[in-house]
Design a protein around this motif. Sequence first.
Motif, PDB file in Angstrom:
ATOM      1  N   ILE A  76       0.816  -1.218   0.000  1.00 54.88           N
ATOM      2  CA  ILE A  76       0.000   0.000   0.000  1.00 54.88           C
ATOM      3  C   ILE A  76       0.853   1.274   0.000  1.00 54.88           C
ATOM      4  O   ILE A  76       0.345   2.353  -0.260  1.00 54.88           O
ATOM      5  N   LEU A  77       2.155   1.141   0.271  1.00 60.97           N
ATOM      6  CA  LEU A  77       3.052   2.292   0.266  1.00 60.97           C
ATOM      7  C   LEU A  77       4.225   2.024  -0.676  1.00 60.97           C
ATOM      8  O   LEU A  77       4.845   0.955  -0.627  1.00 60.97           O
ATOM      9  N   ILE A  78       4.524   2.988  -1.544  1.00 55.12           N
ATOM     10  CA  ILE A  78       5.691   2.904  -2.414  1.00 55.12           C
ATOM     11  C   ILE A  78       6.645   4.022  -2.019  1.00 55.12           C
ATOM     12  O   ILE A  78       6.276   5.206  -2.017  1.00 55.12           O
ATOM     13  N   TYR A  79       7.866   3.644  -1.657  1.00 54.47           N
ATOM     14  CA  TYR A  79       8.883   4.602  -1.203  1.00 54.47           C
ATOM     15  C   TYR A  79       9.970   4.685  -2.256  1.00 54.47           C
ATOM     16  O   TYR A  79      10.635   3.678  -2.559  1.00 54.47           O
ATOM     17  N   TYR A 147      11.461   3.646   9.443  1.00 54.99           N
ATOM     18  CA  TYR A 147      10.251   2.919   9.837  1.00 54.99           C
ATOM     19  C   TYR A 147       9.372   2.634   8.620  1.00 54.99           C
ATOM     20  O   TYR A 147       8.870   1.511   8.437  1.00 54.99           O
ATOM     21  N   LEU A 148       9.191   3.652   7.782  1.00 57.83           N
ATOM     22  CA  LEU A 148       8.373   3.469   6.579  1.00 57.83           C
ATOM     23  C   LEU A 148       8.997   2.443   5.640  1.00 57.83           C
ATOM     24  O   LEU A 148       8.320   1.582   5.083  1.00 57.83           O
ATOM     25  N   LYS A 149      10.316   2.531   5.473  1.00 57.81           N
ATOM     26  CA  LYS A 149      11.007   1.668   4.517  1.00 57.81           C
ATOM     27  C   LYS A 149      11.049   0.207   4.960  1.00 57.81           C
ATOM     28  O   LYS A 149      11.081  -0.697   4.137  1.00 57.81           O
ATOM     29  N   HIS A 150      11.039  -0.034   6.258  1.00 60.87           N
ATOM     30  CA  HIS A 150      11.135  -1.403   6.750  1.00 60.87           C
ATOM     31  C   HIS A 150       9.782  -1.976   7.168  1.00 60.87           C
ATOM     32  O   HIS A 150       9.718  -3.008   7.826  1.00 60.87           O
ATOM     33  N   MET A 155       6.823  -1.039  -0.533  1.00 59.37           N
ATOM     34  CA  MET A 155       7.670  -1.431  -1.664  1.00 59.37           C
ATOM     35  C   MET A 155       8.672  -0.302  -1.873  1.00 59.37           C
ATOM     36  O   MET A 155       8.286   0.842  -2.125  1.00 59.37           O
ATOM     37  N   ILE A 156       9.955  -0.612  -1.741  1.00 62.43           N
ATOM     38  CA  ILE A 156      10.989   0.404  -1.926  1.00 62.43           C
ATOM     39  C   ILE A 156      11.564   0.289  -3.340  1.00 62.43           C
ATOM     40  O   ILE A 156      11.937  -0.797  -3.785  1.00 62.43           O
ATOM     41  N   ILE A 157      11.624   1.426  -4.030  1.00 60.40           N
ATOM     42  CA  ILE A 157      12.201   1.468  -5.377  1.00 60.40           C
ATOM     43  C   ILE A 157      13.312   2.512  -5.364  1.00 60.40           C
ATOM     44  O   ILE A 157      13.082   3.680  -5.054  1.00 60.40           O
ATOM     45  N   GLU A 158      14.520   2.088  -5.697  1.00 63.08           N
ATOM     46  CA  GLU A 158      15.687   2.969  -5.633  1.00 63.08           C
ATOM     47  C   GLU A 158      16.313   3.131  -7.008  1.00 63.08           C
ATOM     48  O   GLU A 158      16.595   2.143  -7.696  1.00 63.08           O
ATOM     49  N   THR A 174      14.082  -4.066  -1.336  1.00 66.36           N
ATOM     50  CA  THR A 174      14.326  -2.905  -2.198  1.00 66.36           C
ATOM     51  C   THR A 174      14.614  -3.331  -3.628  1.00 66.36           C
ATOM     52  O   THR A 174      15.492  -4.164  -3.881  1.00 66.36           O
ATOM     53  N   PHE A 175      13.872  -2.735  -4.582  1.00 64.34           N
ATOM     54  CA  PHE A 175      14.127  -2.968  -6.007  1.00 64.34           C
ATOM     55  C   PHE A 175      14.994  -1.819  -6.503  1.00 64.34           C
ATOM     56  O   PHE A 175      14.608  -0.651  -6.422  1.00 64.34           O
TER      57      PHE A 175
END
Length: 217
Positions: A76-79, A147-150, A155-158, A174-175
């Motif tokens: 539900i969250l994309i960082y 906190y948000l990232k873990h 879903m973390i996109i870098e 992390t992608f």
Amino acid sequence: MRKLFFMIFGIILLVVSATMCLNTNPKDINLKKSILIEVNNTPIEVPLRATLGEAENVKLINTTDQEIYNYYHSKILIYICGNMSLKPEEGGISIIDFITKLEWFNQFYPHNIVVELNRSGDNITVKSIFSNGKKAITVLKLNESEYLKHNNKTMIIEFIKTNTPAMIKKVNNTFIIEGNSLKELDKAETRFVIAMLKGQFFNNNSQSDTTLSTPFH
């Protein structure tokens, strides 16, 4: 006799049509810079930064197209983070294009999206794009960002500019979308967008069209 003539004529048309589809030139397909997807029974053409042929050659490490799709459709969250200060000609356009696509598709599959703008010590300035369409610029503390990232709902996109050709790899949750130039980042971003929307990549050895469809729930 007349009915028989029209029946034979119709069969000939069907055969010719099928033959034309089978003879579609793979090179023409590889040069396409868009995909056609179906959302809520409505066809939508999605423009791409690179061609299908270029995206197909992007290397995936420790992940698959299907996994990218599953993350996008279950979190539900994309960082989004990484080299966010890249100049347009260095790869910044790829990042902007990706965020724009994410925001546009929020109307069909809503997410809360957090985009890191810059870091200054313990403070991280972010742009928040909420699932209800609202936007805000806020400052997070480092522990709030972590906190948000873990969170298992994230879903973390870098995006990273590296010394390697176009590549997508997964490290923990992390992608990482990377490349050594704007062109290579465009290729990686294109592959990621197709995977995110479809879950499998167009294969010109097994299909004769370029239509990719995906159900949005």
